[in-house]
Every structure is written in C-alpha cells, then in structure tokens.
Design an enzyme around this catalytic site. Structure first.
Site, PDB file in Angstrom:
ATOM      1  CD  GLU A  29     -15.338  10.058 -26.255  1.00  0.00           C
ATOM      2  OE1 GLU A  29     -14.915   9.029 -25.719  1.00  0.00           O
ATOM      3  OE2 GLU A  29     -15.031  11.199 -25.868  1.00  0.00           O
TER       4      GLU A  29
ATOM      5  CB  SER B 112      -9.908   5.120 -25.410  1.00  0.00           C
ATOM      6  OG  SER B 112     -11.027   5.050 -24.553  1.00  0.00           O
TER       7      SER B 112
ATOM      8  CG  ASN C  74     -24.681   5.197 -20.025  1.00  0.00           C
ATOM      9  OD1 ASN C  74     -23.832   5.768 -20.723  1.00  0.00           O
ATOM     10  ND2 ASN C  74     -25.414   4.204 -20.469  1.00  0.00           N
ATOM     11  CD  GLU C  75     -24.188   4.685 -14.113  1.00  0.00           C
ATOM     12  OE1 GLU C  75     -24.470   3.480 -14.123  1.00  0.00           O
ATOM     13  OE2 GLU C  75     -23.207   5.170 -14.729  1.00  0.00           O
TER      14      GLU C  75
END
Length: 236
Positions: free
Chosen positions: A86, A2, A219-220
C-alpha cells in the site's frame, strides 16, 4: 477503512493470544466477510463531498477459522507486507502518471505566450516538483529491486519512504496547479476517475492530496518510525 461501504471483504487483524510476551506477537491476520452479522459501516463525509472513507464497527462478530491467513499469532509480519504494498508498490503507477502530468504541463506552458512559466516563483516550484518526482522514481526502482530479492518486504523501510515522498510531492504539486489557475480552478466540476491523482479538476485534486498524507499510515507517525528504526533516534 477506504471504500468500506462497497467492499465485500476486508482485512482484519485480531489479537488471538493476549498473553504473548511481545506486543506485536499474538496477532493473527484474517479475511472478514463484510456481510457477517454485527458488521456496521458508517461512511465519513470528506472535504470533497464524497465518502470514500468509513468507520467499521464490529459487534460480537464471528468468522470461521478458515478465514485465517498464514499462521495463527503470526499476522504482524503479513500485515507489514500488506502495508509495504500500500505504501510503496501501488505508488509505482502513480509516479508514472505524475511524470506524464508534469511533462504535459511543461509542454503546454512553453507553447503558450504569457503562460505561468514567466512567473519566477511558479517556475521554481514546478522545477522542484519535477526534480522530486525524478528522485521518487529512483527510490521506487530501489524498492522494486528489494522486492525481487525479498517478496515479503516486511523489514524494509523503503516503501514508507516512498509513501512520504510521494504524498508530499503530490500536495505541493496540486497546490501549485491551484495557484496557477487561480479562481478559475475553484469551481464545481465533475470528477473524472481514471486511476490517477491528477484528474484536471484542480480543487478536487488539491483536497484529495491530503488523503495521501493519511492513507497507509499518517506521515507524522511513519516519520517517527523511520527516525527510530533507521536513524536510531530515541522514542519521543
């Protein structure tokens, strides 16, 4: 990474002991100067039209030994502490902003005649988002208590749970706002950057909500980690 195209430095995990007995051992944690020879940043265009995310390529890059953070070959624990911030700590602010946004939506709906509040499904979806937001705040309080007792947070799974919970609420809530406003929300509008994730530009907010299901670890993948480390389920 990012914001890589604007960054002066980035965090770098590098294997410094290829013969370490465990896969997480032998990794060191460095600060990398983005202006070092051999560093190439290639921005990735996102669905919003922006390029906040980027690939970083390292070709024979050399960095000084003093850029090492912590002990050599002990970078994995530091990395877990970084991820806990984070995934969890910065969401503290976002959760407070979400509460204010939800309350503002509710106040506006109750004051306006013929508002979306009269729609049963919209009302159910809103109350679900509000209840989940309150649960998130309680989860964050538990995380803050853990940080007070152990600043490193290297072994806690609470930040990962905070991240998953927040990202899924954000996605459902921005989807709800998009459905409420219909076609009026699906038009090009300038984006106001103010630190929050509910800018009022409904389509932009909805598209950006998916970024949070990836940031800090998809997320997975995090759900698999929780399943194995917390629930004791076998590896898939």
């Amino acid at each position: 990474s990012s914001y890589a195209k604007w960054a002066d430095y980035c965090l770098l995990l590098a294997r410094t002991n290829p013969d370490a007995p465990k896969k997480h051992a032998g990794i060191s944690y460095f600060i990398l100067d983005m202006k070092s020879p051999g560093v190439t940043v290639r921005p990735i265009r996102q669905a919003t039209g922006q390029s906040e995310f980027a690939e970083i390529f390292l070709d024979d890059v050399e960095i000084p030994a003093e850029n090492l953070i912590g002990e050599e070959n002990a970078g994995w624990l530091i990395a877990q502490s970084t991820l806990s911030a984070e995934r969890g700590l910065i969401i503290f602010e976002y959760a407070e902003r979400m509460e204010k946004a939800l309350k503002a939506d509710l106040d506006e709906a109750l004051r306006s005649e013929g508002s979306w509040w009269a729609d049963d499904q919209h009302r159910r979806d809103f109350m679900r988002a509000y209840a989940e937001m309150r649960a998130l705040q309680h989860l964050i309080r538990r995380m803050l208590a853990e940080i007070e007792s152990e600043a490193q947070m290297g072994g806690s799974n609470t930040p990962a749970q905070v991240k998953i919970h927040f990202s899924e609420i954000l996605r459902r809530y921005t989807d709800l706002r998009l459905r409420i406003e219909g076609l009026d929300a699906q038009k090009s509008a300038p984006v106001i950057h103010g630190g929050g994730l509910q800018t009022g530009n409904r389509m932009y907010d909805f598209l950006m909500s998916y970024a949070w299901t990836i940031a800090g670890g998809a997320n997975e993948i995090i759900k698999n980690v929780i399943a194995e480390r917390v629930l004791g389920l076998p590896r898939g």
